[in-house]
Write an enzyme that holds these catalytic residues in place. Structure first.
Site, PDB file in Angstrom:
ATOM      1  CE1 TYR A   1      83.174 -50.825 -66.479  1.00  0.00           C
ATOM      2  CE2 TYR A   1      84.974 -49.455 -66.592  1.00  0.00           C
ATOM      3  CZ  TYR A   1      83.981 -50.558 -67.265  1.00  0.00           C
ATOM      4  OH  TYR A   1      84.687 -51.327 -68.378  1.00  0.00           O
ATOM      5  CB  ALA A   2      87.657 -47.277 -62.263  1.00  0.00           C
TER       6      ALA A   2
END
Length: 253
Positions: A160-161
């Protein structure tokens, strides 16, 4: 709170991804409140239908198309349906994402790809689908929703990051490619926003207190404040704003 009204948004056609809940829902509500014509895409049919019924009952012009944004063919068909109903958009809010937690030691190639499809890939193809209408109109505004998670070096969700970090690269390059057409492209960078999902899954008293200590401001951030920044960037007031990040994170970086 009393918020600004932007006359330049009255009657504008706005498309939003992931508009049925969370930050996306507040973006839809904010544009409807500006008397824009709003079309949004989401896979949650009940919530999408309820939001349309509520806002339509209040006099707003709002449409929803149901699709899974990971299916690019369905995404393009959804935008085509919104264009048929409302007309071509001159504002696009690329909002849809899911910050599911995952352990880097157990992350598979398939899950990595799924996270990119959920949090990044559809943003480019949404731009590809919507920008030609903006070019024909002589300009527009695209707002991509990023995240301060990677700025903070936050852990617990590396895919996600990484996807959210890439949003900033997408914003910068598309701002250059579309700038000659007077299309502005910016990133809004939320901090930890207190959506219902965050409250249900991760916002324990201990974690909230830790985060308060990190922020400069003591208050937790309601999703309405992200929506207000998106509305500003869509308006003529932001006519010379492009290729940049606009933080809504209470000073936590």
């Amino acid at each position: 709170m009393t918020f600004a009204t932007y006359p330049s948004l009255n009657g504008k056609i706005v498309f939003v991804t992931g508009g049925a809940s969370g930050i996306g829902e507040q973006i839809v509500r904010a544009f409807a409140g500006q008397k824009a014509k709003v079309g949004f895409i989401d896979r949650d049919e009940p919530r999408g239908r309820d939001l349309v019924e509520e806002l339509t009952g209040e006099g707003a012009e709002v449409r929803c198309e149901i699709c899974d944004l990971r299916d690019i063919g369905a995404l393009k068909a959804g935008f085509a349906a919104l264009v048929a109903a409302l007309g071509p958009a001159t504002v696009l809010a690329n909002n849809a994402a899911r910050d599911d937690r995952h352990d880097w030691t157990e992350l598979t190639a398939d899950y990595w790809d799924e996270r990119m499809n959920t949090n990044l890939r559809h943003m480019f193809f949404a731009i590809q689908a919507v920008a030609p209408g903006m070019i024909d109109a002589g300009g527009g505004s695209i707002i991509n929703i990023g995240s301060n998670s990677w700025w903070e070096a936050g852990g617990g969700f590396p895919a996600y990051a990484t996807a959210k970090a890439a949003v900033h690269g997408l914003t910068r390059t598309m701002a250059r490619d579309l700038g000659d057409h007077r299309i502005r492209v910016n990133t809004v960078v939320p901090g930890w926003i207190m959506t219902e999902r965050q409250k249900e899954l991760w916002a324990t008293p201990e974690k909230l207190e830790q985060h308060r200590q990190r922020q400069c401001l003591p208050d937790l951030i309601d999703p309405v404040y992200v929506a207000r920044m998106v509305v500003f960037l869509a308006s003529d007031d932001a006519a010379m704003c492009t290729a940049n990040n606009y933080m809504v994170e209470a000073g936590s970086i």
